[in-house]
Structure formats: structure tokens, C-alpha cells
Write a protein that holds these residues in place. Structure first.
Motif, PDB file in Angstrom:
ATOM      1  N   VAL A  33      20.749 -38.172 -61.468  1.00  0.00           N
ATOM      2  CA  VAL A  33      19.869 -39.152 -62.110  1.00  0.00           C
ATOM      3  C   VAL A  33      18.661 -39.328 -61.189  1.00  0.00           C
ATOM      4  CG1 VAL A  33      19.660 -41.481 -63.019  1.00  0.00           C
ATOM      5  CG2 VAL A  33      21.867 -40.292 -63.129  1.00  0.00           C
ATOM      6  N   VAL A  34      17.491 -38.887 -61.660  1.00  0.00           N
ATOM      7  CA  VAL A  34      16.270 -38.940 -60.855  1.00  0.00           C
ATOM      8  C   VAL A  34      15.472 -40.178 -61.259  1.00  0.00           C
ATOM      9  CG1 VAL A  34      14.166 -37.735 -60.180  1.00  0.00           C
ATOM     10  CG2 VAL A  34      16.242 -36.424 -60.700  1.00  0.00           C
ATOM     11  N   PHE A  35      15.333 -41.128 -60.321  1.00  0.00           N
ATOM     12  CA  PHE A  35      14.599 -42.364 -60.578  1.00  0.00           C
ATOM     13  C   PHE A  35      13.203 -42.312 -59.965  1.00  0.00           C
ATOM     14  CE2 PHE A  35      18.987 -44.330 -60.524  1.00  0.00           C
ATOM     15  CZ  PHE A  35      18.987 -44.762 -61.841  1.00  0.00           C
ATOM     16  N   SER A  36      12.262 -42.956 -60.644  1.00  0.00           N
ATOM     17  CA  SER A  36      10.951 -43.219 -60.071  1.00  0.00           C
ATOM     18  C   SER A  36      10.467 -44.549 -60.637  1.00  0.00           C
ATOM     19  CB  SER A  36       9.972 -42.091 -60.405  1.00  0.00           C
ATOM     20  OG  SER A  36       8.776 -42.242 -59.653  1.00  0.00           O
ATOM     21  N   PHE A  37       9.491 -45.133 -59.967  1.00  0.00           N
ATOM     22  CA  PHE A  37       8.980 -46.447 -60.381  1.00  0.00           C
ATOM     23  C   PHE A  37       7.469 -46.384 -60.510  1.00  0.00           C
ATOM     24  CE2 PHE A  37       7.273 -50.674 -59.071  1.00  0.00           C
ATOM     25  CZ  PHE A  37       7.758 -51.424 -60.137  1.00  0.00           C
ATOM     26  N   TYR A  38       6.965 -46.663 -61.688  1.00  0.00           N
ATOM     27  CA  TYR A  38       5.525 -46.766 -61.877  1.00  0.00           C
ATOM     28  C   TYR A  38       5.242 -47.569 -63.140  1.00  0.00           C
ATOM     29  CZ  TYR A  38       5.878 -42.856 -65.240  1.00  0.00           C
ATOM     30  OH  TYR A  38       6.213 -42.041 -66.296  1.00  0.00           O
ATOM     31  N   ASN A  39       4.037 -48.148 -63.194  1.00  0.00           N
ATOM     32  CA  ASN A  39       3.660 -49.047 -64.290  1.00  0.00           C
ATOM     33  C   ASN A  39       4.676 -50.175 -64.467  1.00  0.00           C
ATOM     34  OD1 ASN A  39       1.370 -47.539 -64.813  1.00  0.00           O
ATOM     35  ND2 ASN A  39       2.352 -46.313 -66.411  1.00  0.00           N
ATOM     36  N   ASN A  40       5.240 -50.620 -63.334  1.00  0.00           N
ATOM     37  CA  ASN A  40       6.215 -51.714 -63.331  1.00  0.00           C
ATOM     38  C   ASN A  40       7.474 -51.412 -64.127  1.00  0.00           C
ATOM     39  OD1 ASN A  40       5.059 -53.669 -61.616  1.00  0.00           O
ATOM     40  ND2 ASN A  40       3.619 -54.271 -63.224  1.00  0.00           N
ATOM     41  N   LEU A  42      11.134 -48.872 -64.244  1.00  0.00           N
ATOM     42  CA  LEU A  42      12.024 -47.900 -63.625  1.00  0.00           C
ATOM     43  C   LEU A  42      12.239 -46.760 -64.618  1.00  0.00           C
ATOM     44  CD1 LEU A  42      13.812 -47.307 -61.116  1.00  0.00           C
ATOM     45  CD2 LEU A  42      15.719 -48.323 -62.388  1.00  0.00           C
ATOM     46  N   LYS A  43      11.944 -45.546 -64.186  1.00  0.00           N
ATOM     47  CA  LYS A  43      11.993 -44.391 -65.071  1.00  0.00           C
ATOM     48  C   LYS A  43      13.099 -43.428 -64.636  1.00  0.00           C
ATOM     49  CE  LYS A  43       7.960 -45.441 -67.143  1.00  0.00           C
ATOM     50  NZ  LYS A  43       7.739 -45.603 -68.587  1.00  0.00           N
ATOM     51  N   VAL A  44      13.609 -42.693 -65.623  1.00  0.00           N
ATOM     52  CA  VAL A  44      14.588 -41.634 -65.380  1.00  0.00           C
ATOM     53  C   VAL A  44      14.003 -40.333 -65.913  1.00  0.00           C
ATOM     54  CG1 VAL A  44      16.882 -40.745 -65.957  1.00  0.00           C
ATOM     55  CG2 VAL A  44      16.571 -43.173 -65.500  1.00  0.00           C
ATOM     56  N   LEU A  45      14.187 -39.268 -65.157  1.00  0.00           N
ATOM     57  CA  LEU A  45      13.661 -37.972 -65.548  1.00  0.00           C
ATOM     58  C   LEU A  45      14.708 -37.211 -66.353  1.00  0.00           C
ATOM     59  CD1 LEU A  45      11.124 -36.241 -65.160  1.00  0.00           C
ATOM     60  CD2 LEU A  45      12.217 -35.217 -63.164  1.00  0.00           C
ATOM     61  N   SER A 133      18.783 -39.824 -57.234  1.00  0.00           N
ATOM     62  CA  SER A 133      17.688 -39.494 -56.332  1.00  0.00           C
ATOM     63  C   SER A 133      16.502 -40.395 -56.602  1.00  0.00           C
ATOM     64  CB  SER A 133      17.263 -38.032 -56.511  1.00  0.00           C
ATOM     65  OG  SER A 133      18.308 -37.153 -56.192  1.00  0.00           O
ATOM     66  N   LEU A 134      15.773 -40.713 -55.543  1.00  0.00           N
ATOM     67  CA  LEU A 134      14.546 -41.475 -55.641  1.00  0.00           C
ATOM     68  C   LEU A 134      13.386 -40.555 -55.278  1.00  0.00           C
ATOM     69  CD1 LEU A 134      15.686 -44.754 -53.814  1.00  0.00           C
ATOM     70  CD2 LEU A 134      15.958 -44.132 -56.215  1.00  0.00           C
ATOM     71  N   ILE A 170      26.529 -41.907 -67.339  1.00  0.00           N
ATOM     72  CA  ILE A 170      26.231 -41.587 -65.937  1.00  0.00           C
ATOM     73  C   ILE A 170      24.992 -42.363 -65.478  1.00  0.00           C
ATOM     74  CG2 ILE A 170      25.443 -39.741 -64.391  1.00  0.00           C
ATOM     75  CD1 ILE A 170      27.223 -37.814 -65.978  1.00  0.00           C
ATOM     76  N   ILE A 171      23.975 -42.445 -66.325  1.00  0.00           N
ATOM     77  CA  ILE A 171      22.766 -43.190 -65.969  1.00  0.00           C
ATOM     78  C   ILE A 171      23.089 -44.670 -65.766  1.00  0.00           C
ATOM     79  CG2 ILE A 171      20.522 -43.981 -66.816  1.00  0.00           C
ATOM     80  CD1 ILE A 171      20.198 -41.254 -68.159  1.00  0.00           C
ATOM     81  N   SER A 172      23.911 -45.237 -66.639  1.00  0.00           N
ATOM     82  CA  SER A 172      24.297 -46.652 -66.500  1.00  0.00           C
ATOM     83  C   SER A 172      24.983 -46.902 -65.166  1.00  0.00           C
ATOM     84  CB  SER A 172      25.218 -47.064 -67.649  1.00  0.00           C
ATOM     85  OG  SER A 172      24.561 -46.974 -68.893  1.00  0.00           O
ATOM     86  N   LYS A 173      25.860 -45.993 -64.775  1.00  0.00           N
ATOM     87  CA  LYS A 173      26.553 -46.122 -63.486  1.00  0.00           C
ATOM     88  C   LYS A 173      25.567 -45.962 -62.327  1.00  0.00           C
ATOM     89  CE  LYS A 173      31.297 -44.767 -64.727  1.00  0.00           C
ATOM     90  NZ  LYS A 173      31.199 -44.896 -66.178  1.00  0.00           N
ATOM     91  N   ALA A 174      24.589 -45.077 -62.491  1.00  0.00           N
ATOM     92  CA  ALA A 174      23.590 -44.878 -61.436  1.00  0.00           C
ATOM     93  C   ALA A 174      22.731 -46.121 -61.243  1.00  0.00           C
ATOM     94  CB  ALA A 174      22.707 -43.677 -61.777  1.00  0.00           C
ATOM     95  N   VAL A 175      22.367 -46.783 -62.334  1.00  0.00           N
ATOM     96  CA  VAL A 175      21.575 -48.014 -62.242  1.00  0.00           C
ATOM     97  C   VAL A 175      22.369 -49.091 -61.500  1.00  0.00           C
ATOM     98  CG1 VAL A 175      20.524 -49.901 -63.547  1.00  0.00           C
ATOM     99  CG2 VAL A 175      20.174 -47.533 -64.282  1.00  0.00           C
ATOM    100  N   LEU A 176      23.650 -49.223 -61.820  1.00  0.00           N
ATOM    101  CA  LEU A 176      24.488 -50.208 -61.132  1.00  0.00           C
ATOM    102  C   LEU A 176      24.587 -49.905 -59.644  1.00  0.00           C
ATOM    103  CD1 LEU A 176      27.408 -50.678 -63.705  1.00  0.00           C
ATOM    104  CD2 LEU A 176      25.550 -52.281 -63.193  1.00  0.00           C
TER     105      LEU A 176
END
Length: 224
Positions: A33-40, A42-45, A133-134, A170-176
Motif C-alpha cells: 500500500v503506497v501512501f502519499s499526502f497532497y492537497n490535504n 491521504l492518497k493510495v497508489l 510505503s510512504l 489490505i488498505i483498511s489494515k494499512a491505514v489502521l
């Protein structure tokens, strides 16, 4: 299966099926799960199929001569030309008995109308080792198209709909896990510029925890 000389996809699939069992650990999958933050936000790729009918997480197999951690980094670098991975952590192992036939390769084969023998190693039960990943959103570049995926899309975690296999779970678990880690270690800075304001830091926390935070309380907590 029958393959024709002028069908490159079928030929590539045939070669993969013939050689992969001797190259990869067939029982293990890597999901990231690849996270990034922009435009306020949280995004997933996510990867998207050529027809746009299926979205899924980066997924791949482990070479027999590499570690699982190395495989995770290799898959990211191959998919996105990611060299500056700010943070990468294993957070979950999915070992459900219902995972037979539920991996991206087998799903994509089915959607492409390519049938494979039921006893193929592709159809065997898989243990999915999950990472998050961040990354810096502006340092992610797509590589050449593979057999099934055609482009990358950044999706707000609030807007994720149905995904292939169990990737939404999997994404839900990654956010937690990201929320838990941000509460106990300084990883939030990996999602911000080198210099940032307290307001920007609060915006990141609100995006990750998906709730509004009282500014006075947040500032007091951060300055303690």
C-alpha cells in the motif's frame, strides 16, 4: 492452452507460466500500500487494467534467492521507478484459506480470457505479505506497461470502491497501522516537505485519522 505466434500477450503468459515456478516462491505474494499526502488528502497508489475495469495494489512474487524485504522494494522500483522510498514497513500477513485463485495474476488471466490448468501453481493457495510505503507523490513515475496494467492512479482513501481480490481490506489494515505508527513514532514527517507549518502537520493528521481535530488541542499535543 493454445498460443499463436502473433499473440504477444499469450506468448508472454506462456513463457511466464513455464518458467516462474522455478524462479519464484510460488506460495508467497507481496502486496504494498503506497501512501502519499497532497492537497490535504491521504492518497493510495493503484494500478489500473487497460480496460479500466479493475484496480489493484502493486503485487508480485519473491525470487528464490532474495529476502521478502528486498522483494518488496524491488517490486516498487520496477512498478514505479521509485528510488526514494521514504518509509517501508511490513504490517500484515494474510493467510486465509479462501485465498486460492485470489491473486492478481490469476484474476487478470481470467479477465483476459486466458484459461490455465486448475493444478497450475498460479492457482495454489498464497500467503500475502503486506507492506505500506510512504513516498513523495512527485517522485513516482510509471514504468513500461506490463501484461495487464496500463496506468497508475492516485485515489483518496475516502473514495476507494471495490478492488480486485482482498486489496480493499489490505488498505483498511494499512491505514489502521499508519494511524498507530503516527501515534508512537515520528514517521509523519516523511509525508511532508522538509519545512512545514503546524497547520500542515494538523492537516496530515486529519487526513490520516479521517476526522477533524481541534487546533488548540493539537498544538498543545505537538508542543508538549
Amino acid at each position: 492452452m493454445e498460443y499463436t505466434d502473433n499473440n504477444a500477450v499469450y506468448k508472454d503468459v506462456h513463457i511466464f507460466l513455464e518458467t516462474a515456478s522455478g524462479t519464484f516462491l510460488s506460495e508467497i505474494l507481496i502486496n504494498t500500500v503506497v501512501f502519499s499526502f497532497y492537497n490535504n488528502n491521504l492518497k493510495v497508489l493503484l494500478l489500473q487494467t487497460g480496460e479500466g475495469c479493475c484496480y489493484f495494489l502493486p503485487e508480485g512474487y519473491v525470487f528464490k534467492d532474495e529476502t521478502i524485504d528486498d522483494a518488496s522494494l524491488r517490486i516498487l522500483q520496477q512498478c514505479f521507478k521509485l528510488k526514494d522510498i521514504l518509509y517501508n514497513e511490513q504490517f500484515h500477513i494474510s493467510d486465509e484459506t479462501g485465498q486460492v485463485n485470489e491473486n492478481i495474476f490469476s484474476v487478470m488471466l481470467r479477465l483476459s480470457g486466458i484459461e490455465i490448468p486448475e493444478d497450475s501453481w498460479v492457482n495454489t493457495r498464497k500467503v500475502s505479505v503486506c507492506y505500506y510505503s510512504l513516498v513523495d507523490r512527485f517522485k513516482v513515475f510509471p514504468t513500461a506497461q506490463d501484461l495487464f496494467s496500463s496506468k497508475l492512479v492516485w485515489v483518496d482513501i475516502r473514495d476507494i470502491s471495490e478492488l480486485a481480490c482482498s486489496h480493499k481490506d489490505i488498505i483498511s489494515k494499512a491505514v489502521l497501522k499508519l494511524q498507530e505508527d503516527m501515534d508512537r513514532k515520528p514517521i509523519a514527517y516523511n509525508l511532508l516537505n522538509k519545512t512545514f507549518t503546524l497547520k500542515e502537520l494538523q492537516g496530515l493528521h486529519e487526513a490520516v485519522f479521517q476526522k477533524k481535530i481541534v487546533s488548540a488541542n493539537f498544538q498543545r499535543k505537538m508542543l508538549c
